[in-house]
Design an enzyme around this catalytic site. Structure first.
Site: not given
Ligand code: GDP
Ligand code: IMO
Ligand code: MG
Length: 422
Positions: A15-16, A18-19, A21, A41, A44, A146, A411
């Protein structure tokens, strides 16, 4: 053969990466942006001039005024967080009406889910997951059991209220009489219905109609493949499929996704518990955390930092069928004398040919490193690959070779312009 396309942006680490951006940058090329999994959670980050904006539920393309943004069926949505985000967007002048939709099949995260998340973490003591305490696990548990409540149920608030109260009653049977004011939450939810109800549609149908009409679609993944409930470092994972499978199931779109853009930080970070073979507990780890601003976008927790793990990245490229890579935060590595890449794993003196199944083994791995020369130059102004210092070029080429997947974007800073296109 259609010329319009469906693309996905998927995190290939913990995670983290840079999605946010990249979604913000690529939104220009797409008509519809859809968040497919996870909940609040996720955090971004995008920038508008010097202003930092963090999206938790709303797709990171929302600051582009003509684009449609969708919260897909695979997301679990906490409505007070959604309202907060809408208010921020409005204060920034973003138009919402007719631009943001949420799937009637998306499940709702209630405050009691957050309370249960906290209780579970505390009961686990030292072996807790280190969740974001945003109620993600308990909400997905209700979905899979369910008994979950979906956005579409809000259309009939009376029957929704009965189901909600019944679920609170059941939660109290399971978890004891925890402190929580269900009437307060219900009244709050009622008060926001005028704002929420117009957003709720059959987004799966909407997306297919848009696709048929030639619109192109960008799927925004959340979390990261190593946090995927199936493919991550279980049980230190989130409760949904953060990999490409979740992008398909969580949007209702077909599997013909191309490109699948994998996002990798030029080093590795992780927030929360669980194994992390290349973690650095020394000054270099501290350097990466401070220079990279490695503090959680959702919880503010310091992120654990370490070297780039090519064993993980090679596998997550495979799992997702990544067709290209965005290597982010290369600028953070400037100033390091030597840079290491984990190219293989050893366990009990034997080389591994795949990631170990058990957390215990994962935590005992010895990474085999290749050391490369670092560079001193500030690369934030480099607009082209050829402008980068030779050592940085070598580092990128090395990673590309190890992954067997082309690096398409690099990046070099937090801003939308800080991106080298290959
Ligand atoms: P996400 O969850 O994958 O969207 O990533 P986050 O937003 O949680 O964390 C990524 C952080 O890195 C954010 O603060 C971004 O502004 C920042 N960031 C993204 N790409 C770059 C980059 O190339 N260089 C630098 N220095 N920061 C970046
Ligand atoms: P984005 O989309 C980083 C981590 C948590 C914890 C584990 C389970 O911003 O990359 P959860 O609250 O999901 O039950 O927590 O997963 N985690 C993330 N770490 N980025 C994220 O999202 C994350 N989403 C969940 O820290 O270790
Ligand atoms: Mg994040």
């Amino acid at each position: 053969m259609r010329s319009n396309k469906i693309a996905a942006i998927i995190g290939l680490q913990w995670g983290d990466e840079g999605k946010g951006k990249l979604v913000d940058i690529l939104t220009e090329k797409y008509d519809v942006i859809v968040r497919s999994t996870g909940g609040a959670n996720a955090g971004h980050t995008i920038y508008r001039e010097a202003k930092k904006i963090v999206f938790h539920l709303i797709p990171s393309g929302m600051m582009h005024k003509d684009k449609i943004c969708i919260i897909g069926n695979g997301v679990v949505a906490h409505l007070p967080t959604l309202i907060e985000e809408l208010n921020t967007l409005k204060s920034l002048g973003a138009k919402i009406a007719g631009r943001l939709f949420i799937s009637d099949r998306a499940h709702i995260v209630f405050d009691f889910h957050k309370i249960i998340d906290g209780m579970q973490e505390e009961k686990k003591g030292g072996s807790n997951v280190g969740t974001t305490r945003r109620g993600i696990g308990p909400a997905y548990t209700d979905k899979i059991s369910r008994i979950g409540i979906r956005m579409g149920e809000l259309r009939n608030f009376e029957s929704f209220s009965k189901r909600f109260m019944e679920n609170v009653r059941m939660a109290r049977v399971m978890y004891g009489n925890f402190e929580y004011d269900e009437n307060h939450e219900l009244n709050y939810l009622k008060s926001i219905m005028p704002e929420i109800l117009p957003l709720i549609i059959n987004t799966e149908h909407y997306l297919h109609e848009a696709y048929k009409k030639g619109k192109s679609i960008l799927i925004e993944g959340a979390n990261g493949t190593m946090l995927d409930i199936d493919h991550g470092t279980y049980p230190f994972v989130t409760s949904s499929n953060a990999s490409i499978g979740g992008a398909i199931a969580g949007s209702g779109l077909p599997a013909q996704i191309n490109p699948v853009i994998g996002i990798l930080k030029a080093y590795t970070t992780r927030v929360g518990g669980g194994p992390f073979p290349t973690e650095l507990h020394d000054e270099t780890g501290k350097y990466l955390r401070e220079k990279g601003g490695e503090f959680g976008s959702t919880t503010g927790r310091p992120r654990r930092c370490g070297w780039f793990d090519a064993v993980v990245a090679r596998w997550t490229c495979v799992i997702n069928g990544a067709t290209e890579i965005n290597l982010t935060k290369l600028d953070v590595l400037s100033g390091l004398k030597k840079i290491r890449i984990a190219t293989a794993y050893e366990l009990d003196g034997k080389k591994l040919d795949s990631l170990p199944y058990s957390t215990e083994d994962f935590a005992r791995i010895t990474p085999i490193y290749e050391e490369m020369e670092g560079w001193d130059e500030d690369i934030s102004k480099c607009a082209h690959f050829k402008d980068l210092p030779p050592a940085a070029q070598k580092y990128i080429k090395k990673i590309e070779k190890l992954l067997g997947c082309p690096i398409k974007y690099i990046g070099t800073g937090t801003g939308a312009k800080d991106l080298i296109k290959m």
